[in-house]
Design a protein around this motif. Sequence first.
Motif, PDB file in Angstrom:
ATOM      1  N   ASN A 161     110.959  48.351  29.001  1.00 23.49           N
ATOM      2  CA  ASN A 161     110.279  49.519  28.460  1.00 23.49           C
ATOM      3  C   ASN A 161     109.037  49.787  29.276  1.00 23.49           C
ATOM      4  N   ALA A 162     108.913  51.000  29.770  1.00 27.67           N
ATOM      5  CA  ALA A 162     107.767  51.333  30.607  1.00 27.67           C
ATOM      6  C   ALA A 162     107.159  52.653  30.136  1.00 27.67           C
ATOM      7  N   ILE A 216     107.184  46.313  28.407  1.00 26.25           N
ATOM      8  CA  ILE A 216     107.872  45.192  27.746  1.00 26.25           C
ATOM      9  C   ILE A 216     109.124  44.830  28.539  1.00 26.25           C
ATOM     10  N   SER A 224     112.796  53.824  29.906  1.00 21.33           N
ATOM     11  CA  SER A 224     113.286  52.469  29.675  1.00 21.33           C
ATOM     12  C   SER A 224     114.614  52.276  30.391  1.00 21.33           C
TER      13      SER A 224
END
Lengths: 386, 386, 386, 386
Positions: free
Chosen positions: A279-280, A152, A284
Amino acid sequence: MTKLSKSTIGVGVAGTGFIGPAHVEALRRNGITVLGLAENTREKAEQKAAEMGIPRIYGSLDEMLKDDDIQVVHLATPNYLHYPHAKAALLAGKHVVCEKPLAMNTRESAELVQLAKETGKVNVVNFNIRMYPLVQQARSMVQSGELGDLFILQGSYLQDWLLFPTDWNWRLEPELGGSLRAVGDIGSHWLDLITFITGLRVVEVFADFKTMHPVRKKPARPVETYTGKILQPEDYVDQPIFTEDYATVLLHFENDVRGVLTVGQVCSGRKNRLFFEINASKSSLAWDSERPNELWVGHRTQPNQIIMKDPALLSPEARAVTSYPGGHNEGFPDTFKQLYNKVYNYILAGDYNKPPDFPTFADGHYEMQLCEAIERSAKEKVWIKV
Amino acid sequence: MTKLSKSTIGVGVAGTGFIGPAHVEALRRNGITVLGLAENTREKAEQKAAEMGIPRIYGSLDEMLKDDDIQVVHLATPNYLHYPHAKAALLAGKHVVCEKPLAMNTRESAELVQLAKETGKVNVVNFNIRMYPLVQQARSMVQSGELGDLFILQGSYLQDWLLFPTDWNWRLEPELGGSLRAVGDIGSHWLDLITFITGLRVVEVFADFKTMHPVRKKPARPVETYTGKILQPEDYVDQPIFTEDYATVLLHFENDVRGVLTVGQVCSGRKNRLFFEINASKSSLAWDSERPNELWVGHRTQPNQIIMKDPALLSPEARAVTSYPGGHNEGFPDTFKQLYNKVYNYILAGDYNKPPDFPTFADGHYEMQLCEAIERSAKEKVWIKV
Amino acid sequence: MTKLSKSTIGVGVAGTGFIGPAHVEALRRNGITVLGLAENTREKAEQKAAEMGIPRIYGSLDEMLKDDDIQVVHLATPNYLHYPHAKAALLAGKHVVCEKPLAMNTRESAELVQLAKETGKVNVVNFNIRMYPLVQQARSMVQSGELGDLFILQGSYLQDWLLFPTDWNWRLEPELGGSLRAVGDIGSHWLDLITFITGLRVVEVFADFKTMHPVRKKPARPVETYTGKILQPEDYVDQPIFTEDYATVLLHFENDVRGVLTVGQVCSGRKNRLFFEINASKSSLAWDSERPNELWVGHRTQPNQIIMKDPALLSPEARAVTSYPGGHNEGFPDTFKQLYNKVYNYILAGDYNKPPDFPTFADGHYEMQLCEAIERSAKEKVWIKV
Amino acid sequence: MTKLSKSTIGVGVAGTGFIGPAHVEALRRNGITVLGLAENTREKAEQKAAEMGIPRIYGSLDEMLKDDDIQVVHLATPNYLHYPHAKAALLAGKHVVCEKPLAMNTRESAELVQLAKETGKVNVVNFNIRMYPLVQQARSMVQSGELGDLFILQGSYLQDWLLFPTDWNWRLEPELGGSLRAVGDIGSHWLDLITFITGLRVVEVFADFKTMHPVRKKPARPVETYTGKILQPEDYVDQPIFTEDYATVLLHFENDVRGVLTVGQVCSGRKNRLFFEINASKSSLAWDSERPNELWVGHRTQPNQIIMKDPALLSPEARAVTSYPGGHNEGFPDTFKQLYNKVYNYILAGDYNKPPDFPTFADGHYEMQLCEAIERSAKEKVWIKV
């Protein structure tokens, strides 16, 4: 011809509003002499040049372009002039550093990209925010895979200088500022930043716009950006407003990465706050331009971190745009300094086939494409492919 | 019959997962005795009741409902049981405090609202977040007009407990948790909160969903909410996931007020962070549930403010849900305490025509309506009227 | 005799000011029934017991002590009563949980330590702040050697509730509150905390005191702690003040570790802020009681960290005083709950030779010794050995 | 003689360590040309001048002083050279901007104050921190009486760049840096700042010192300030250290105002954090140099405030050192720019009887007096009058 150096290269600046002086002092910090200043009258140019200690003056851009000692032109003029000025400068054989947005529409920006290619001149769009050390750090961390797969890309860019219906600025007039305002003026910075950090292109957008003040009070006499806060509500005229005070844009990036951006210029208390959160799959990142010397790293299985702007803690790319030790804050003016350091090193090195390490007209054109898609989506209320 | 008091009213709690014990201790803080505990087996009920010191046990909800000494039932069971349990409890003549979401769909929730009306029983949906003192303060400030006209209602609810594909919980199974997940589980709290604070209803929604982990590893044996973080990646089975890990919802409220909500359960570093920012024509508010004792107030013409949870600085409504002096943090468990204080005062006062000062089944039903519209929009990719 | 349990043990509470009700609700959260309430008149006891739903009342501590069903006594009375009440309770064969300070001087506190030893009763001083999860985390990190060798223990405890000369409370009267005020009332919490976290004893102290308001306005009628903020400046009498509004104490700990503590009760904007920072040879820690769910960890060669109160990130000791998942704030009332959980587990386990995992009269006595040294240093303006 | 301007005045800078380049770029931002650079060899001067684009070079200060085109000299040399260099520069008829500390002892600093008076030259000590907009704002608020009577002046200046025994810098050697280190190097900034903000002089001091690393590893070859972080622990020699890593100083100001300062250079995670908190009879202020664009204002009867560096919210004095709009961070380099703007406006205006609006040698001398009293107190363990 003598080899040019930072001290001898001929630099001219056009425009002396809020941002022109930022260019001037950033150039000087790099040891670059500002040779000339252009304004729309010689009187104005003369007054401002005296204030800033700039030796030559020009009553128009054209006049500056005719000065053979000028090799690089900085365009810090209102948006609607970027295209004609950049075009003229390129045609006059100058390198160009142009404020964003690059143009009023993609037709213009595409033409400028093409022209830059044809003339072989160095071309820069002033997306200075890329040059915050911790933005570079964010990029390094994303690009190295340290965060994992991107999930995200969310954030906002909020300001309050247009909160009241009595706030006025040329950016409110579409023929001067463009048919987009919050999105074009500040949203474009956010979009450029996220592209820069992630390397991902936007595939499609969906936008929701609102003009909170459909009518504003326009003052009879001109006022300067950001300083209108102390004006009295008298001698105004009612002016209908067609550009957005607020927008939220849903974003679908490559690789099906999702994003959302909210922009607003009527958000009291937010002076100039660009915020992003990435966000990963592993970690983040979050960054707030009002506290630019801190980068938040969010973890699931270990404590969250705050990376400070400390060269000892930064990636090589971030360290390269850091001048001072940890705990010594660097801010907005420093991003201009770091950007021009890169730009002038590139100009002076002379190899223009080398990929530039700064934002170019191509980036400016991409932002125009994004903005047009966003504008269309807001009107048609459907997802629009970029 | 003797007049009931907090010490003598008969209260039963069903469910002993993460949230059941939160109900129990909040009841006790109010001087309310928890008489009985229901679980799905007598063995489990017996064990948990012994741990918590609850005198009576039941091997099913039905058993509890047959106990005439029970006047109020707290439902802290998985989502899919809320509807049948709440229905049975109302029909058995009990007052009901039900965890959110109230039901699995609006058909069910509408029926519960109707049944509550017919039975005349007190009905509560556990939107506890309303009871943070500074949330009440935000509401007071909006309702009094202190902020001016509302412009933008923006925010997010982010968690990281489902970040990894190995994270598992019953909420991931639609037949247990519902066909929405992030939106239903946490987004509903945000939506309720904004409705509570502003009094505005949503007119239409546009949603974008994504399931970052379309397949998750489901463990063979059951795990408890929030504690799965230490499990090993073995003995898992692949399970396709149909509910959203991420959503952004564009919101059009009454009076053309704009809003946007982002929810995610894969946002590392965000443990349980509900954030809202309200931008209005005079001032802004922002609140972060991970720092619940501070309310940010953003201004244009004066410095921004941080209102601390200090009774001396709060509105009467906020002070009414504050038990401790300034600087003495109150947190998540305190919201349950304050909610049940209101609920039991209402129950014991006995006048059920009086408007309740807590969230009821009607609020739970409204959330279900919102959620269904959001789900439909995400599928059909168009604005959906609520 | 039947084995006692949390439900059946007989607990009495004396005092119903600010802190008595905190004891009551914390006991109840642990499933412990509060059997009786003592006040200085039966009328007051009756009224407060009815409000709080406590079954038995006593018009004096003595009356409560004569109730054979009472096994544990909580003393939440003004400071000057701690010694006589604790002494009477021990002599009556009760376990005692006493608010701090334990006594008015070391003669009294030494006697109580001795008496507790002779009677073999469980004895507790209510240093609740130790029970914040992140305070326990700090202790774990220091004790494990993770921080390296301790260098500096610095911090402050600041409040603003005595800012104005019209603020009044019994703590201002030496014969009720003691000859120290800011140091005794709040400084003692800080000193206990640092001792608890580091395990280091103070070797010598140097103090600087100031009474900013040497005369205060005392109201004719009594006012309750922390609520005086709304009183009008009428019906006051001038009262000379002999206790300190401000103190800074230089501290030399064992192993030549250095420390400094500043306390003030006239620090506007600081509602109840205990702050400590521990600098050691590898890393630093900082914690602020107004944001108790965050622990800052400072590093030199890696990014700083924020440890949130998330069980998944905490040491076993910290996790043991944590009831809720990450992101669900726990606050001031929760420290009482966690403290009494430890205390009653210990009481009910029955082995009083086991080292207690909570603060005892010995800790209370140590604080009195420290305070007396600090007071003497402030008077004599020299370093005083403890 | 032609009237000098910023473009034509002759400025020379001596020293190219960490701080020399900060002078250079700050001068240039003001439109001031740096004419010459002095180093201790012509080779070093040549190399650095080429890097920075400075036209003239000198192999010694004396050489620079002989250049009649130089009217102002900036001394960015190690501490022990400040006195001889400043003296020589004044005697050569130059205006002098000297880094702090002004000298190695009060005998030297007193002589420089006297010499400056006799020569009539403009004399500046580089207490740049005064020039943060929010420091100026703090001063305005204190001076206007907005805070009420001053109660407590507390704070700290903490760094971590000397945390490890392998960290080395010339400041560790008394004959180069002085007999004080943490107090002289950073404590002096804090003391100057508090004096500047409050206008109060210190009456007496009591100090506690500690050298955490009584022996450090000195590298064979020289290392640059702040960059030693990446050195390997080889080729070091053991060097006994006599200067303080840590100090706390109790301060009695005029009007019996109390203060306390803690300094440390072994505080991991604190990169360069100057913090002050001012508690007064109406309100408090707090400021942290690592977040310099925010000023906290603490209140008792209204919410606390955060004043951002927004010209629209600042006092005229603060606005005068602000170049950018609200939300556009200005940082450490900007303080040099603002300081030299004031200094050169003063120099060019030519009326040296006018009270300067920047720190002078008199301020530098006062800091030396304070430092000597602090050092004596630490040794004698008694209060020392200043």
